[in-house]
Scaffold this active site. Structure first.
Site, PDB file in Angstrom:
ATOM      1  N   ASP A 112       0.863  -1.177   0.000  1.00 18.69           N
ATOM      2  CA  ASP A 112       0.000   0.000   0.000  1.00 18.69           C
ATOM      3  C   ASP A 112       0.906   1.236   0.000  1.00 18.69           C
ATOM      4  OD1 ASP A 112      -2.468   1.425   0.371  1.00 18.69           O
ATOM      5  OD2 ASP A 112      -2.193   1.388   2.531  1.00 18.69           O
ATOM      6  N   SER A 113       1.217   1.799   1.157  1.00 26.44           N
ATOM      7  CA  SER A 113       2.146   2.933   1.205  1.00 26.44           C
ATOM      8  C   SER A 113       3.577   2.494   0.874  1.00 26.44           C
ATOM      9  CB  SER A 113       2.134   3.567   2.599  1.00 26.44           C
ATOM     10  OG  SER A 113       2.696   2.670   3.538  1.00 26.44           O
ATOM     11  N   GLY A 114       3.867   1.222   1.103  1.00 27.89           N
ATOM     12  CA  GLY A 114       5.227   0.713   0.895  1.00 27.89           C
ATOM     13  C   GLY A 114       6.086   0.793   2.145  1.00 27.89           C
ATOM     14  N   ASP A 168      -8.144  -8.915   6.085  1.00 27.44           N
ATOM     15  CA  ASP A 168      -9.262  -8.678   7.009  1.00 27.44           C
ATOM     16  C   ASP A 168      -9.602  -7.203   7.138  1.00 27.44           C
ATOM     17  OD1 ASP A 168      -6.931  -7.833   8.473  1.00 27.44           O
ATOM     18  OD2 ASP A 168      -8.108  -8.003  10.310  1.00 27.44           O
TER      19      ASP A 168
END
Ligand code: 5GP
Length: 186
Positions: A112-114, A168
């Protein structure tokens, strides 16, 4: 008679709509397994699975690759939005015996952001693997804040929250066979 497939899943207060079907995931994971086997030709890899989200993906990917490698697990959480950003907390640390001198295949659910990978990869490198191949099922390039060297990506997706196939929302939804995206229309 085929029963109608649900087009909404409710998890806690949030509603999710279908995004990737079980079949789409299965087909892509089969391709990824073959590609991985081709890249790590002849090698005996050491699979390192990022818990908890990647456990279902890893189980399918390892079998799709047909590679007889050892399997071990790590669990991390990263500090986001704090001064210590870029650090990773190891709940289950990688074992040196599974990494040092090995061709490590790191299996992640989503980049995602990394920030998690940015913090974790240098920790892994300290254990001196022979090579690291990073495979992620999902990648949200539009949400990425730092550069991460990803070798194989299952699906490039928009920066919206998803659940299912091991991922999740607050402890729920990991069992879903497909991947579901947060519905923002209500
Ligand atoms: P990053 O550090 O790249 O921002 O985030 C990596 C971790 O954040 C993933 O391993 C995952 O646990 C969580 N994450 C990021 N995006 C999502 C998402 O859309 N759904 C879920 N369930 N987890 C996510």
């Amino acid at each position: 008679m085929a029963s109608a497939k649900p087009n909404r899943v409710q998890l806690h207060e949030l509603s999710f709509r279908p995004f990737l079907t079980e079949k789409e995931i299965k087909d892509r994971v089969t391709q990824l397994g073959q590609e991985l086997a081709y890249r790590v030709k002849g090698g005996k890899p050491s699979f390192l699975v990022m818990l908890r989200g990647a456990f279902i993906f890893a189980a399918d990917l390892i079998r799709a690759s047909g590679m007889d490698g050892e399997v071990s697990f790590v669990r991390t959480s990263s500090y986001h939005g704090t001064e210590s950003e870029g650090k990773v907390r190891m709940h289950i640390a990688p074992e040196a015996s599974a990494v040092t001198g090995k061709d490590v295949i790191l299996i992640e659910d989503i980049v995602d952001s990394g920030l998690t990978m940015q913090a974790f990869l240098p920790e892994l490198a300290k254990l001196k693997p022979n090579s690291i191949t990073l495979v992620t099922l999902l990648h949200k390039p539009e949400a990425q804040r730092v550069e991460v060297d990803i070798d194989l990506v299952g699906f490039v997706i928009p920066p919206k929250f998803v659940v299912g196939y091991g991922l999740d929302y607050d402890g729920r939804g990991r069992h879903l066979a497909g991947i579901w995206q947060l519905a923002e229309d209500f």
